[in-house]
Design an enzyme around this catalytic site. Structure first.
Site, PDB file in Angstrom:
ATOM      1  N   LYS A  93      57.782  32.827 -35.897  1.00 51.67           N
ATOM      2  CA  LYS A  93      56.572  32.012 -35.733  1.00 51.67           C
ATOM      3  C   LYS A  93      56.611  31.450 -34.318  1.00 51.67           C
ATOM      4  O   LYS A  93      57.617  30.867 -33.915  1.00 51.67           O
ATOM      5  CB  LYS A  93      56.529  30.880 -36.750  1.00 51.67           C
TER       6      LYS A  93
ATOM      7  N   LYS B 141      64.461  11.938 -34.417  1.00 49.00           N
ATOM      8  CA  LYS B 141      63.556  11.434 -35.461  1.00 49.00           C
ATOM      9  C   LYS B 141      64.376  10.905 -36.631  1.00 49.00           C
ATOM     10  O   LYS B 141      65.491  11.391 -36.898  1.00 49.00           O
ATOM     11  CB  LYS B 141      62.647  12.551 -35.969  1.00 49.00           C
TER      12      LYS B 141
ATOM     13  N   ASN C 264      52.356   3.392 -46.094  1.00 50.10           N
ATOM     14  CA  ASN C 264      52.240   4.060 -44.796  1.00 50.10           C
ATOM     15  C   ASN C 264      52.264   3.029 -43.681  1.00 50.10           C
ATOM     16  O   ASN C 264      51.754   1.916 -43.833  1.00 50.10           O
ATOM     17  CB  ASN C 264      50.949   4.890 -44.723  1.00 50.10           C
TER      18      ASN C 264
ATOM     19  N   GLY D 243      59.814  14.778 -42.820  1.00 54.90           N
ATOM     20  CA  GLY D 243      59.240  14.549 -41.483  1.00 54.90           C
ATOM     21  C   GLY D 243      60.203  14.825 -40.350  1.00 54.90           C
ATOM     22  O   GLY D 243      59.786  15.181 -39.252  1.00 54.90           O
TER      23      GLY D 243
ATOM     24  N   SER E 267      56.156  10.839 -38.723  1.00 60.68           N
ATOM     25  CA  SER E 267      56.677  11.269 -37.420  1.00 60.68           C
ATOM     26  C   SER E 267      57.555  10.177 -36.823  1.00 60.68           C
ATOM     27  O   SER E 267      57.664  10.058 -35.611  1.00 60.68           O
ATOM     28  CB  SER E 267      55.504  11.607 -36.501  1.00 60.68           C
TER      29      SER E 267
ATOM     30  N   ASP F 175      62.327  16.669 -38.066  1.00 59.45           N
ATOM     31  CA  ASP F 175      62.562  18.070 -37.703  1.00 59.45           C
ATOM     32  C   ASP F 175      62.934  18.201 -36.233  1.00 59.45           C
ATOM     33  O   ASP F 175      62.811  19.262 -35.647  1.00 59.45           O
ATOM     34  CB  ASP F 175      61.311  18.906 -38.027  1.00 59.45           C
TER      35      ASP F 175
ATOM     36  N   GLY G 230      64.509  18.421 -45.723  1.00 57.88           N
ATOM     37  CA  GLY G 230      63.698  19.618 -45.449  1.00 57.88           C
ATOM     38  C   GLY G 230      63.351  19.695 -43.975  1.00 57.88           C
ATOM     39  O   GLY G 230      62.429  19.039 -43.502  1.00 57.88           O
TER      40      GLY G 230
ATOM     41  N   ARG H  80      53.844  26.017 -46.583  1.00 58.76           N
ATOM     42  CA  ARG H  80      55.275  26.308 -46.779  1.00 58.76           C
ATOM     43  C   ARG H  80      56.099  25.022 -46.760  1.00 58.76           C
ATOM     44  O   ARG H  80      57.137  24.915 -47.404  1.00 58.76           O
ATOM     45  CB  ARG H  80      55.776  27.365 -45.809  1.00 58.76           C
TER      46      ARG H  80
HETATM   47  P1  NAD Z   1      50.281  13.131 -38.713  1.00 59.42           P
HETATM   48  O1  NAD Z   1      50.203  12.780 -37.269  1.00 59.42           O
HETATM   49  O2  NAD Z   1      49.063  13.574 -39.428  1.00 59.42           O
HETATM   50  O3  NAD Z   1      50.872  11.869 -39.547  1.00 59.42           O
HETATM   51  C1  NAD Z   1      51.949  11.117 -39.047  1.00 59.42           C
HETATM   52  C2  NAD Z   1      52.442  10.171 -40.125  1.00 59.42           C
HETATM   53  O4  NAD Z   1      53.547   9.411 -39.608  1.00 59.42           O
HETATM   54  C3  NAD Z   1      51.397   9.136 -40.549  1.00 59.42           C
HETATM   55  O5  NAD Z   1      51.600   8.836 -41.915  1.00 59.42           O
HETATM   56  C4  NAD Z   1      51.747   7.929 -39.681  1.00 59.42           C
HETATM   57  O6  NAD Z   1      51.276   6.713 -40.203  1.00 59.42           O
HETATM   58  C5  NAD Z   1      53.257   8.021 -39.740  1.00 59.42           C
HETATM   59  N1  NAD Z   1      53.910   7.283 -38.647  1.00 59.42           N
HETATM   60  C6  NAD Z   1      53.599   7.325 -37.322  1.00 59.42           C
HETATM   61  N2  NAD Z   1      54.436   6.502 -36.641  1.00 59.42           N
HETATM   62  C7  NAD Z   1      55.269   5.940 -37.558  1.00 59.42           C
HETATM   63  C8  NAD Z   1      56.353   5.021 -37.467  1.00 59.42           C
HETATM   64  N3  NAD Z   1      56.731   4.516 -36.305  1.00 59.42           N
HETATM   65  N4  NAD Z   1      56.992   4.668 -38.609  1.00 59.42           N
HETATM   66  C9  NAD Z   1      56.627   5.191 -39.806  1.00 59.42           C
HETATM   67  N5  NAD Z   1      55.610   6.079 -39.947  1.00 59.42           N
HETATM   68  C10 NAD Z   1      54.946   6.443 -38.836  1.00 59.42           C
HETATM   69  O7  NAD Z   1      51.444  14.223 -38.809  1.00 59.42           O
HETATM   70  P2  NAD Z   1      51.724  15.278 -39.971  1.00 59.42           P
HETATM   71  O8  NAD Z   1      51.064  16.552 -39.641  1.00 59.42           O
HETATM   72  O9  NAD Z   1      51.465  14.616 -41.282  1.00 59.42           O
HETATM   73  O10 NAD Z   1      53.295  15.512 -39.798  1.00 59.42           O
HETATM   74  C11 NAD Z   1      54.218  14.482 -40.098  1.00 59.42           C
HETATM   75  C12 NAD Z   1      55.591  14.879 -39.626  1.00 59.42           C
HETATM   76  O11 NAD Z   1      56.055  16.009 -40.343  1.00 59.42           O
HETATM   77  C13 NAD Z   1      55.653  15.276 -38.147  1.00 59.42           C
HETATM   78  O12 NAD Z   1      56.730  14.578 -37.560  1.00 59.42           O
HETATM   79  C14 NAD Z   1      55.931  16.763 -38.170  1.00 59.42           C
HETATM   80  O13 NAD Z   1      56.723  17.176 -37.061  1.00 59.42           O
HETATM   81  C15 NAD Z   1      56.705  16.893 -39.469  1.00 59.42           C
HETATM   82  N6  NAD Z   1      56.657  18.247 -40.057  1.00 59.42           N
HETATM   83  C16 NAD Z   1      57.798  18.731 -40.613  1.00 59.42           C
HETATM   84  C17 NAD Z   1      57.809  19.984 -41.191  1.00 59.42           C
HETATM   85  C18 NAD Z   1      59.053  20.509 -41.844  1.00 59.42           C
HETATM   86  O14 NAD Z   1      59.093  21.693 -42.181  1.00 59.42           O
HETATM   87  N7  NAD Z   1      60.040  19.691 -42.098  1.00 59.42           N
HETATM   88  C19 NAD Z   1      56.634  20.752 -41.197  1.00 59.42           C
HETATM   89  C20 NAD Z   1      55.459  20.228 -40.668  1.00 59.42           C
HETATM   90  C21 NAD Z   1      55.475  18.953 -40.103  1.00 59.42           C
END
Ligand code: NAD
Length: 321
Positions: free
Chosen positions: A67, A226, A160, A220, A199, A222, A292, A111
């Site tokens: 990817k 973080k 949140n 979250g 994030s 990754d 995850g 996924r």
């Molecule tokens: P998004 O920007 O839509 O949402 C971000 C979320 O984080 C919101 O709920 C926000 O309120 C919260 N947030 C922001 N700052 C914060 C802080 N300081 N303390 C606590 N919460 C906080 O992003 P998304 O698309 O929902 O993705 C969320 C996370 O998941 C990203 O970090 C992304 O990299 C990660 N992610 C991981 C995988 C995986 O396979 N593990 C896959 C996709 C996304």
């Protein structure tokens, strides 16, 4: 080769198909039939973008590829495009010829949601009733929708950092016919299953916010630096992951391992539980935690399924290449 554009994905792939593909590839990883290649992730010095590649090979499932994509933080405001952009490329493992190019944006969301659902299926208590969400962004809605299919949940509770985003997950709960309640972080003690998907770079969920018997899926974290949950929570939990190398370097376990609270050997691949070579949860009082981190093989598994379905339904675009 075949092309399956982003616009076709929603009609082709279901949550069930994504779940099966991800469960199967986690099992193959633990059986050493599938492995991920080292991840490349670069700040390219243009548009503040992070770009990279996640790839791998599943000898049993037959998926080989990568990817490519990343995060363009100004896409939405400047161009009306989503900030996460990715494309999956599949190759024929017998010849090396390119097999398919598949839109990767919705696939990534599906996924990732499938991964936390697989962890709930294999690690949560069978009688789990209260589903807790930490996070309410784009990805949280996918995680919750998929999680609600795994147990007979009677209530969703949510916290949140930006409370104005909570209606995103309230809507998903209500659509599934489950009542929603906003709580503070100590209120998470009521949850039987918790998904964190934020994030954040510092922990929100502390060890004393989690009751005995709970399953937590940390989705979250990754990237190096973080963190969503207190490292002490991992010391109290049985810790599982998609891939140990990622868990201890870019996943939630990076902090507990660095602090000496757990060792690398305490982190177990969830595939071992799926395959029955690790017992997983052994008591209703266990806290289980799934780290995850997101591996390339998940993307390849789901993309392969999509290509199969697109060919079957005659909607894959075939090009001579
Ligand atoms: P998004 O920007 O839509 O949402 C971000 C979320 O984080 C919101 O709920 C926000 O309120 C919260 N947030 C922001 N700052 C914060 C802080 N300081 N303390 C606590 N919460 C906080 O992003 P998304 O698309 O929902 O993705 C969320 C996370 O998941 C990203 O970090 C992304 O990299 C990660 N992610 C991981 C995988 C995986 O396979 N593990 C896959 C996709 C996304």
């Amino acid at each position: 080769m075949y092309i399956v554009p982003e616009a076709l994905i929603a009609d082709l792939v279901s949550r069930e198909a994504s779940f099966e593909a991800v469960e199967q590839v986690f099992a193959a990883m633990a059986a050493k039939d599938a492995y991920n290649f080292p991840v490349v992730r670069e700040a390219i010095g243009h548009e503040d973008a992070l770009y990279g590649f996640k790839g791998g090979f599943d000898r049993v499932g037959g998926s080989l590829g990568l990817k490519a994509g990343g995060y363009w933080p100004h896409n939405l405001e400047k161009r009306g495009l989503i900030n996460h952009q990715s494309t999956v490329f599949l190759f024929d493992p017998d010849t090396g010829k390119v097999h398919a190019m598949v839109g990767g944006n919705l696939l990534t969301a599906l996924r990732t949601a499938a991964a936390s659902s697989v962890s709930i299926k294999h690690l949560a208590r069978a009688d789990a009733k209260v589903m807790g969400m930490v996070g309410a962004g784009h990805q949280a809605t996918f995680q919750l929708r998929a999680a609600l299919e795994q147990r007979s949940f009677e209530k969703v509770i949510g916290w949140n950092y930006h409370p104005e985003m909570l209606p995103n997950i309230e809507k998903v709960a209500n659509e599934a016919g489950v009542p929603f309640e906003a709580v503070d972080l100590p209120g998470m003690q009521e949850a039987d299953v918790i998904i964190s998907i934020t994030s954040a770079f510092s922990p929100s969920l502390m060890a004393d916010h989690v009751s005995a018997g709970t399953h937590i899926a940390c989705m979250g974290t990754d990237t190096k630096g973080k963190q969503e949950v207190e490292a002490a929570l991992l010391a109290k939990a049985k810790v599982f992951t998609d891939e140990v190398a990622q868990s201890i370097s870019i996943g939630e376990a990076q902090h507990a391992v660095a602090a000496g609270l757990i060792a690398q050997s305490d982190v177990i691949e969830i595939g071992a539980v799926i395959n029955g070579t690790h017992e997983g949860r052994t008591s209703d009082a266990d806290i289980t935690l799934f780290d995850g981190t997101g591996v390339g093989l998940q993307d390849l598994a789901v993309a392969s399924k999509v290509v199969e379905l697109a060919i079957e339904r005659g909607v894959a675009i075939e090009v001579d290449f």
